[in-house]
Design an enzyme around this catalytic site. Structure first.
Site, PDB file in Angstrom:
ATOM      1  N   HIS A  20       0.829  -1.202   0.000  1.00  0.00           N
ATOM      2  CA  HIS A  20       0.000   0.000   0.000  1.00  0.00           C
ATOM      3  C   HIS A  20       0.869   1.259   0.000  1.00  0.00           C
ATOM      4  O   HIS A  20       1.786   1.391   0.789  1.00  0.00           O
ATOM      5  CB  HIS A  20      -0.914  -0.017   1.222  1.00  0.00           C
ATOM      6  CG  HIS A  20      -1.874   1.109   1.251  1.00  0.00           C
ATOM      7  ND1 HIS A  20      -2.222   1.741   2.408  1.00  0.00           N
ATOM      8  CD2 HIS A  20      -2.576   1.729   0.262  1.00  0.00           C
ATOM      9  CE1 HIS A  20      -3.096   2.694   2.143  1.00  0.00           C
ATOM     10  NE2 HIS A  20      -3.318   2.700   0.840  1.00  0.00           N
ATOM     11  N   ASP A  28       7.320   5.549 -21.058  1.00  0.00           N
ATOM     12  CA  ASP A  28       7.699   5.345 -22.450  1.00  0.00           C
ATOM     13  C   ASP A  28       9.203   5.097 -22.542  1.00  0.00           C
ATOM     14  O   ASP A  28       9.926   5.187 -21.541  1.00  0.00           O
ATOM     15  CB  ASP A  28       7.249   6.528 -23.308  1.00  0.00           C
ATOM     16  CG  ASP A  28       7.849   7.870 -22.893  1.00  0.00           C
ATOM     17  OD1 ASP A  28       9.013   7.906 -22.438  1.00  0.00           O
ATOM     18  OD2 ASP A  28       7.154   8.893 -23.034  1.00  0.00           O
ATOM     19  N   HIS A  96       5.930  18.002 -16.200  1.00  0.00           N
ATOM     20  CA  HIS A  96       6.761  16.837 -16.510  1.00  0.00           C
ATOM     21  C   HIS A  96       7.995  16.761 -15.610  1.00  0.00           C
ATOM     22  O   HIS A  96       8.377  15.663 -15.164  1.00  0.00           O
ATOM     23  CB  HIS A  96       7.169  16.872 -17.984  1.00  0.00           C
ATOM     24  CG  HIS A  96       7.929  15.665 -18.434  1.00  0.00           C
ATOM     25  ND1 HIS A  96       7.404  14.397 -18.399  1.00  0.00           N
ATOM     26  CD2 HIS A  96       9.189  15.537 -18.926  1.00  0.00           C
ATOM     27  CE1 HIS A  96       8.300  13.533 -18.853  1.00  0.00           C
ATOM     28  NE2 HIS A  96       9.390  14.208 -19.181  1.00  0.00           N
ATOM     29  N   TYR A 118       5.372  11.669 -23.679  1.00  0.00           N
ATOM     30  CA  TYR A 118       4.656  11.831 -22.409  1.00  0.00           C
ATOM     31  C   TYR A 118       3.720  10.669 -22.077  1.00  0.00           C
ATOM     32  O   TYR A 118       2.756  10.845 -21.336  1.00  0.00           O
ATOM     33  CB  TYR A 118       3.900  13.164 -22.365  1.00  0.00           C
ATOM     34  CG  TYR A 118       4.809  14.343 -22.529  1.00  0.00           C
ATOM     35  CD1 TYR A 118       5.649  14.742 -21.508  1.00  0.00           C
ATOM     36  CD2 TYR A 118       4.845  15.054 -23.732  1.00  0.00           C
ATOM     37  CE1 TYR A 118       6.501  15.824 -21.658  1.00  0.00           C
ATOM     38  CE2 TYR A 118       5.688  16.136 -23.897  1.00  0.00           C
ATOM     39  CZ  TYR A 118       6.509  16.515 -22.854  1.00  0.00           C
ATOM     40  OH  TYR A 118       7.356  17.588 -23.003  1.00  0.00           O
ATOM     41  N   ALA A 119       3.994   9.488 -22.586  1.00  0.00           N
ATOM     42  CA  ALA A 119       3.197   8.302 -22.242  1.00  0.00           C
ATOM     43  C   ALA A 119       3.784   7.704 -20.967  1.00  0.00           C
ATOM     44  O   ALA A 119       4.472   6.682 -20.985  1.00  0.00           O
ATOM     45  CB  ALA A 119       3.201   7.295 -23.392  1.00  0.00           C
ATOM     46  N   ASN A 120       3.526   8.400 -19.860  1.00  0.00           N
ATOM     47  CA  ASN A 120       4.071   8.029 -18.558  1.00  0.00           C
ATOM     48  C   ASN A 120       2.993   8.230 -17.507  1.00  0.00           C
ATOM     49  O   ASN A 120       2.248   9.212 -17.566  1.00  0.00           O
ATOM     50  CB  ASN A 120       5.261   8.929 -18.192  1.00  0.00           C
ATOM     51  CG  ASN A 120       6.296   9.015 -19.286  1.00  0.00           C
ATOM     52  OD1 ASN A 120       6.911   8.022 -19.632  1.00  0.00           O
ATOM     53  ND2 ASN A 120       6.477  10.199 -19.842  1.00  0.00           N
TER      54      ASN A 120
END
Length: 129
Positions: A20, A28, A96, A118-120
């Site tokens: 948890h 990316d 970012h 920016y595929a994060n």
């Protein structure tokens, strides 16, 4: 032999160790990887595996109580924006540079072959009870 779920032994083992509040960065191929967190690099070639494939596979296995992405994704990558907003209606957006700083505290980083900007997303693990 395992017949379902995540078959990559390094990733399956790393997921089993999460608790948890732990952070998992799904990123990316171009995201800078900080020194410190455990890294499972799934990148094979540009676009393979995709951010969406890896994220959905992880969401099948994890309880997620929160998600954070870079606000730049909204303009630079409409496809990733739509995916993230669908999966995480309460998605938190930060600059970012802040996401990169936060990633240093992640317990696990999963690098994909995604070649779109920016595929994060930084996932925060929840509990199943």
């Amino acid at each position: 032999m395992k017949k379902a779920g995540i078959l990559n032994r390094h990733l399956a083992g790393a997921l089993a160790e999460l608790g948890h509040g732990h952070g998992v960065l799904v990123c990316d191929a171009g995201m800078p990887i900080p020194v410190g967190p455990r890294v499972v690099d799934l990148a094979f070639r540009a676009g393979v595996p995709s951010f969406a494939e890896v994220l959905d596979g992880l969401l099948d296995e994890l309880v997620v109580e929160g998600a954070t992405a870079a606000r730049e994704v909204r303009e630079a990558n409409p496809g990733a924006t739509a995916l993230l907003q669908t999966r995480f209606p309460a998605l938190e957006l930060v600059p970012h540079e802040e996401l990169k700083s936060l990633s240093a505290n992640a317990r696990l980083i999963v690098r994909t072959g995604e070649a779109r900007p920016y595929a994060n997303v930084l996932l925060r693990c929840g509990v199943f009870f």
